[in-house]
Design a protein around this motif. Structure first.
Motif, short mmCIF file in Angstrom:
data_model
loop_
_atom_site.label_atom_id
_atom_site.label_comp_id
_atom_site.label_asym_id
_atom_site.label_seq_id
_atom_site.Cartn_x
_atom_site.Cartn_y
_atom_site.Cartn_z
N GLY A 107 0.93 -1.16 0.24
CA GLY A 107 -0.45 0.38 0.05
C GLY A 107 0.95 0.97 -0.39
O GLY A 107 0.05 2.61 -0.61
N GLN A 108 2.16 1.05 -0.15
CA GLN A 108 2.83 1.98 -0.19
C GLN A 108 3.49 2.17 -1.54
O GLN A 108 3.93 1.43 -2.39
N CYS A 109 4.56 3.60 -2.01
CA CYS A 109 5.51 3.61 -3.43
C CYS A 109 6.14 2.40 -2.97
O CYS A 109 7.22 2.25 -1.53
N PRO A 110 7.14 1.20 -3.74
CA PRO A 110 8.09 0.41 -3.36
C PRO A 110 8.97 1.01 -2.83
O PRO A 110 9.91 0.31 -2.73
N SER A 111 9.65 2.57 -3.28
CA SER A 111 10.65 2.91 -2.92
C SER A 111 11.13 2.66 -1.36
O SER A 111 12.14 2.81 -1.00
N VAL A 112 10.51 2.86 -0.44
CA VAL A 112 10.03 2.30 0.72
C VAL A 112 11.39 1.10 0.80
O VAL A 112 11.98 1.42 2.13
N LEU A 113 11.92 0.12 -0.40
CA LEU A 113 12.04 -0.75 -0.56
C LEU A 113 13.95 -0.57 0.10
O LEU A 113 14.57 -0.99 0.23
N LEU A 114 14.04 0.58 -0.64
CA LEU A 114 15.27 1.31 -0.30
C LEU A 114 15.78 2.16 0.38
O LEU A 114 16.66 2.03 0.39
N GLN A 115 15.38 2.21 1.22
CA GLN A 115 15.42 2.30 2.65
C GLN A 115 16.73 1.62 3.09
O GLN A 115 16.93 0.59 3.06
N ASP A 116 16.82 2.34 3.72
CA ASP A 116 18.80 1.62 5.00
C ASP A 116 17.49 0.01 5.97
O ASP A 116 18.33 -0.77 6.13
N ASN A 117 16.67 0.64 6.81
CA ASN A 117 15.31 -0.27 7.50
C ASN A 117 14.37 -0.31 7.11
O ASN A 117 13.72 0.66 7.67
N PRO A 118 14.42 -1.46 6.16
CA PRO A 118 12.55 -0.65 5.80
C PRO A 118 11.32 -1.56 6.59
O PRO A 118 11.61 -2.41 7.71
N PRO A 119 10.36 -0.61 7.35
CA PRO A 119 9.71 -1.22 8.02
C PRO A 119 8.99 -2.75 7.86
O PRO A 119 8.48 -2.38 6.71
N ASP A 120 8.58 -3.42 8.99
CA ASP A 120 7.48 -4.64 8.66
C ASP A 120 6.87 -4.81 8.44
O ASP A 120 6.20 -5.59 7.93
N ARG A 121 5.58 -3.81 8.92
CA ARG A 121 3.95 -2.94 8.36
C ARG A 121 4.35 -2.05 8.41
O ARG A 121 4.70 -0.55 8.76
N LEU A 122 3.76 -2.10 7.18
CA LEU A 122 2.93 -0.55 7.01
C LEU A 122 1.64 -0.25 6.52
O LEU A 122 0.88 -0.85 6.93
N ALA A 123 1.63 1.32 6.74
CA ALA A 123 0.22 1.58 6.43
C ALA A 123 -0.04 2.32 5.22
O ALA A 123 0.58 2.94 4.16
N ALA A 124 -0.52 1.53 4.88
CA ALA A 124 -1.81 1.22 2.80
C ALA A 124 -1.86 3.43 3.34
O ALA A 124 -3.39 3.67 3.57
#
Length: 309
Positions: free
Chosen positions: A260-277
């Motif tokens: 539910g979020q932009c896939p660029s979140v996966l490029l963070q150093d420590n992407p969160p396990d749970r995301l708010a759509a």
């Protein structure tokens, strides 16, 4: 469809050139921009890919050609590939051509190719036929052919059928006037996904090498699976703009998201396990949602909680 989107390259003073070449490309279905990049950059890219050209086996099948070599993922093989993929004039033209039908464009493929002596001509085709959408109404793709060696009729230069694009793609017969696009390294051939074309036959003793980079509508499935070509650990090394071009951005509304979020979140150093759509809507959709919410007479979340108790 998105309106009034900024075109990259405009801020660099390229607006007149973008408008000029876009107009010619849409009119003819093809154009050659001479000396668009330094020949030395092309030579460096060719050198970086030399081992891949040597090690890659010949293609299999009548379309790819049994005397042709092809391989992708150029952004992982040489830093010089970025100069082609993100060339500001090319990006500006691609966005201008494709912008009426999408919110953002995406990279469709990067592919190096080598036609060896004896390679036969390729079946004339239109690259937009990868997708079974409406023909003659929408442009799906902009191709850019970058020669590494001289492109000549004798060594298999790309054959283009002029005035075969757009609504002419519905014609049952190919138009007359097909010709080989001869050019030197540093120049670029641009042609639409609706333009009839094909590799020529190589009757020379030399190998014809080059690369094709193409851009398509952001809501299409691209030719090259970009997330496999450039998984997060690779895309994390890209600039945000390049990462977005290879798929690490949403196409509004909400297309291509991750949890539910932009896939660029996966490029963070420590992407969160749970995301708010989170909504990713076009302005017209945001306005419609806001108007709908305002018009509702619905209990608040706190009131709903009271009911449950």
């Amino acid at each position: 469809m998105s309106q009034n989107k900024p075109i990259r390259g405009m801020e660099a003073g390229l607006a007149p050139e973008i408008e000029r070449w876009t107009s010619l490309l849409l009119k003819q279905g093809w154009c050659v921009i001479p000396s668009i990049i330094g020949a030395q950059a092309i030579a460096a890219l060719d050198q970086d890919l030399a081992a891949d050209f040597a090690a890659t086996p010949f293609c299999s099948g009548g379309f790819y050609g049994a005397r042709t070599k092809r391989f992708g993922r150029l952004l992982t093989r040489s830093p010089f590939a970025t100069d082609l993929v993100q060339h500001p004039l090319v990006i500006g033209i691609a966005e201008s051509v494709l912008g009426p039908w999408c919110d953002t464009i995406q990279l469709n493929l990067t592919q190096a190719l080598a036609l060896h002596p004896g390679a036969p001509p390729q079946l004339p085709h239109r690259d937009q036929d990868m997708w079974r959408g409406a023909i003659g109404e929408t442009e799906y793709l902009v191709n850019v052919m970058w020669p590494f060696t001289s492109y000549r009729r004798e060594n298999g230069a790309t054959i283009v059928w002029p005035d075969s694009h757009g609504a002419r793609a519905l014609d049952t017969e190919a138009p007359a006037g097909a010709f080989a696009v001869e050019m030197e390294p540093g120049s670029a051939l641009l042609f639409l996904g609706s333009t009839l074309h094909g590799a020529g036959g190589n009757s020379s003793p030399d190998v014809r090498r080059g690369a094709i980079v193409s851009y398509c509508l952001g809501w299409l499935k691209p030719y090259e699976n970009q997330w496999l070509a450039y998984p997060p650990h690779v895309a994390r090394t890209f600039s945000p703009e390049l990462a977005g071009l290879v798929g690490y951005r949403q196409h509004r509304p909400n297309l291509g998201n991750y949890e539910g979020q932009c896939p660029s979140v996966l490029l963070q150093d420590n992407p969160p396990d749970r995301l708010a759509a989170t909504d990713a809507l076009r302005p017209d959709q945001e306005a419609a949602v806001a108007q709908f919410v305002r018009e509702q007479d619905w209990p608040s979340a706190s009131a709903a909680g009271e009911w449950k108790r």
